[in-house]
Design an enzyme around this catalytic site. Structure first.
Site, mmCIF file in Angstrom:
data_model
loop_
_atom_site.group_PDB
_atom_site.id
_atom_site.type_symbol
_atom_site.label_atom_id
_atom_site.label_comp_id
_atom_site.label_asym_id
_atom_site.label_seq_id
_atom_site.Cartn_x
_atom_site.Cartn_y
_atom_site.Cartn_z
ATOM 1 N N LYS A 80 0.848 -1.196 0.000
ATOM 2 C CA LYS A 80 0.000 0.000 0.000
ATOM 3 C C LYS A 80 0.880 1.242 0.000
ATOM 4 C CE LYS A 80 -3.968 1.781 2.673
ATOM 5 N NZ LYS A 80 -4.830 1.533 3.859
ATOM 6 N N SER A 155 -9.734 1.480 2.943
ATOM 7 C CA SER A 155 -8.883 2.264 2.086
ATOM 8 C C SER A 155 -7.846 1.443 1.301
ATOM 9 C CB SER A 155 -8.146 3.316 2.911
ATOM 10 O OG SER A 155 -7.296 2.710 3.854
ATOM 11 N N SER A 179 -9.865 -0.978 7.061
ATOM 12 C CA SER A 179 -9.270 -0.722 5.744
ATOM 13 C C SER A 179 -8.541 -1.899 5.115
ATOM 14 C CB SER A 179 -8.312 0.470 5.818
ATOM 15 O OG SER A 179 -9.035 1.671 5.815
#
Lengths: 504, 100
Positions: A80, A155, A179
């Site tokens: 990420k 996310s 997330s």
């Protein structure tokens, strides 16, 4: 041998170690898959083709020399874009950090590399990890590989989509309120939010520091156990990281838990939950019963989800979270000042406050501004007790509920999301509706507990359905074993998005 | 319970947050904040008089490091992302005015 990109991380590592394939071949297979499919998905913000092939080559050379290989040797992994790396950019999908090059590498990433993983690239996310759909990315949204008209969740939407679409063997995300687990559920992959303090946060761009954890997103439970074992453990660079030995999660994985007691929090199975998800979890309870487990009803009163006459959901946990997380965010994001790094306004300004305010006004997107404002308000003079302190007290009530419930059972079984993946634009006009996408995941962050999201089936429309197992602190080993029992016995459909075979 | 989140209060929170906002942004944020805070007011339903606030999920204790010199960032590495630098300094507009 089947296609390299269909192998799990663990199988691929074995194939590389046995010489059935090479790290370079595996890496090239993923780079080819990204070149052919990522245009439709937009999982990656940046890829490191040249560096990845170099890393892979050095692993193949080490193997040729007979050197010992790490447990992830030659396994291509996505990370990420809120994890700092000295290679490439670390953007948090924000205009604020569009050109930011970190001077150090996150501990979790360094541990992956030390284990032989090949880093393919950085994945898209909601800006600064604030969101539940990846629609808040300044670089544009990621699409759900199961239905490109739907969001991948967020996310960590880019990481989830990359794993589901076979654009990485596995990925790393971060979870502040769901997330990792929510996008895992939307994309049909496995995602672990570890116990708070299990994985070092060093190099993770901070959002809500008392809630954030880094964790794996993978195609099966064994891969999650493998990656968790690699990234967990104490770190002097994160004072909240607990220096406690990391069990060999894979060693016990195949051993079913005798007399497993599964708690079913009654508050989570209300009319707020989509019927197909409720049915899938009921089916999972049957699977567990057939394996000798007992299902016990437990109560989490302060995580209750109410539905009003208009169908609007409400929950104490969501209310407490959006005070605690935004308060921490307002403090953490004060560092973006247009002075030390990050975006600075090009306008001529007269004083330093104008420089800060204009740079931040230009650099942050709407949702980030909203959360900074909400958190600043909750911490401001006159409102601190009514909002921030109150939320911290409710946080304790929520945690106490979990402690009590977990005396009657070994793990809790819960939904991950109220519905399967929603469509683009469905919740962007009303921030509160977006916040409620995390209604089942937020409590575990507030309580600091580990929670593992795994696939539980497909809806009639062909969208993935997830479920999560939540346990006491540092019970990851139990979660993996309990999840593996289900995975072995459930006979789920193949969790491979149809688009992959159509496109190749 | 919640105060009235109007345009002026939102503008003030914007200043505290060091966010320059257009009038349209202030108005939209005022509406959103009011809506979210109305929802957060649900917390007031709960009696928390004898509840200790919980800032952290796990017991946090001080971690002391040995006082030894380690590697730290070089000035060039620390300044590498600076929007503007002047030698080994971050450069900013004048902070203190000319007038007394």
């Amino acid at each position: 041998m089947s296609q390299l990109t269909d192998l799990t991380a663990r199988r691929l590592a074995v194939a590389v170690a046995d010489g059935q394939t090479s790290a370079v071949e595996a890496t090239q297979a993923y780079l080819d898959a990204i070149a052919s499919r990522d245009q439709a998905i937009s999982a990656y913000n940046e890829t490191f083709a040249e560096r990845a092939i170099q890393q892979a080559r050095s692993i193949d050379e080490a193997r040729a020399k007979g050197a010992a290989l790490g447990p992830l040797a030659g396994v291509p992994i996505a990370i990420k874009d809120n994890l700092a790396t000295t290679f490439g950019r670390t953007t948090c999908s924000s205009k604020m950090l569009a050109d930011f090059r970190a001077p150090y590498t996150a501990t979790a990433v360094a541990k992956l590399e030390a284990a032989g993983a090949v880093i393919l690239g950085k994945t898209n996310m909601d800006e600064f990890a604030m969101g539940s759909s990846t629609e808040n990315s300044a670089l544009g949204p990621t699409r759900n590989p199961w239905d490109t008209g739907r969001v991948p969740g967020g996310s960590s939407g880019g990481s989830a989509a990359a794993v589901a679409a076979r654009l990485a063997a596995a990925a790393i995300g971060s979870d502040t309120g769901g997330s990792i687990r929510q996008p895992a559920a939307f994309c049909g992959v496995v995602g672990l939010k570890p116990t708070y303090g299990r994985v070092s946060r060093y190099g993770l761009v901070a959002y809500g520091s008392s809630l954030d954890q880094i964790g794996p997103m993978t195609r099966d439970v064994a891969d999650a156990a493998l990656l968790a074992g690699v990234i967990a453990g104490g770190d002097p660079r994160d004072s909240t990281c607990v220096d406690q030995s990391v069990p060999d999660y894979l060693a016990s994985l195949e051993t079913p838990i005798d007399g497993l007691r599964i708690g079913r929090p009654s508050e989570f199975f209300s009319e707020a939950l989509d019927g197909e998800i409720a049915a899938a979890i009921e089916q999972a309870c049957q699977v567990y019963r057939s394996l000798g487990a007992t299902i016990v009803d437990v109560s989490l009163p302060h995580s209750r989800i109410d539905v009003d006459a208009k169908g609007q959901l409400s929950s104490y946990a969501v209310a407490a979270y959006y005070v605690v997380a935004t308060a921490e965010a307002s403090s953490n994001l004060a560092r973006y000042d247009g002075v030390h790094y990050g975006h600075r306004t090009e306008d001529k300004v007269d004083d330093i406050v104008a420089l800060y305010s204009r740079s931040r006004g230009e650099g942050f997107g709407d949702e980030v501004k909203r959360r900074i404002m909400l958190g600043t308000f909750a911490l401001s003079s006159g409102y601190y007790d009514a909002y921030y302190n109150k939320a911290l007290k409710v946080r304790r009530l929520i945690k106490n509920d979990f402690d009590t419930a977990l005396t009657a059972c070994d793990v809790l079984l819960a939904p991950v999301t109220p519905t399967p993946a929603f469509e683009f634009g469905e919740k962007t006009d009303d921030p509160l509706q977006m916040y409620l996408a995390d209604v089942y995941t937020i409590s575990a962050n507030l309580a600091g507990l580990p929670a593992l999201a795994i696939p539980a089936g497909l809806s009639a429309a062909g969208l993935p359905i997830g479920m999560q197992l939540i346990g006491p602190v540092f019970s990851e080993e139990t979660l993996f074993r309990a999840a593996a029992m289900f995975e072995q016995a459930a006979n789920l459909p193949d969790m491979k998005p149809p688009m992959i075979d159509e496109s190749s | 319970m919640s105060p009235k989140i109007d345009f002026d209060l939102t503008r003030h929170i914007g200043l505290l947050s060091r966010l320059e906002l257009s009038d349209d942004e202030v108005q939209a944020l005022a509406d959103h904040l009011a809506h979210i805070l109305q929802y957060v007011d649900k917390l007031q339903e709960l009696d928390t008089d004898n509840v200790e606030p919980m800032a952290h999920a796990v017991a946090i204790h001080n971690v002391l490091a040995d006082d030894v010199i380690g590697q730290s960032l070089t000035p060039d590495a620390a300044l590498a992302n600076a929007p503007q630098r002047d030698g080994d300094f971050f450069k900013v507009p004048k902070v203190i005015g000319d007038s007394q």
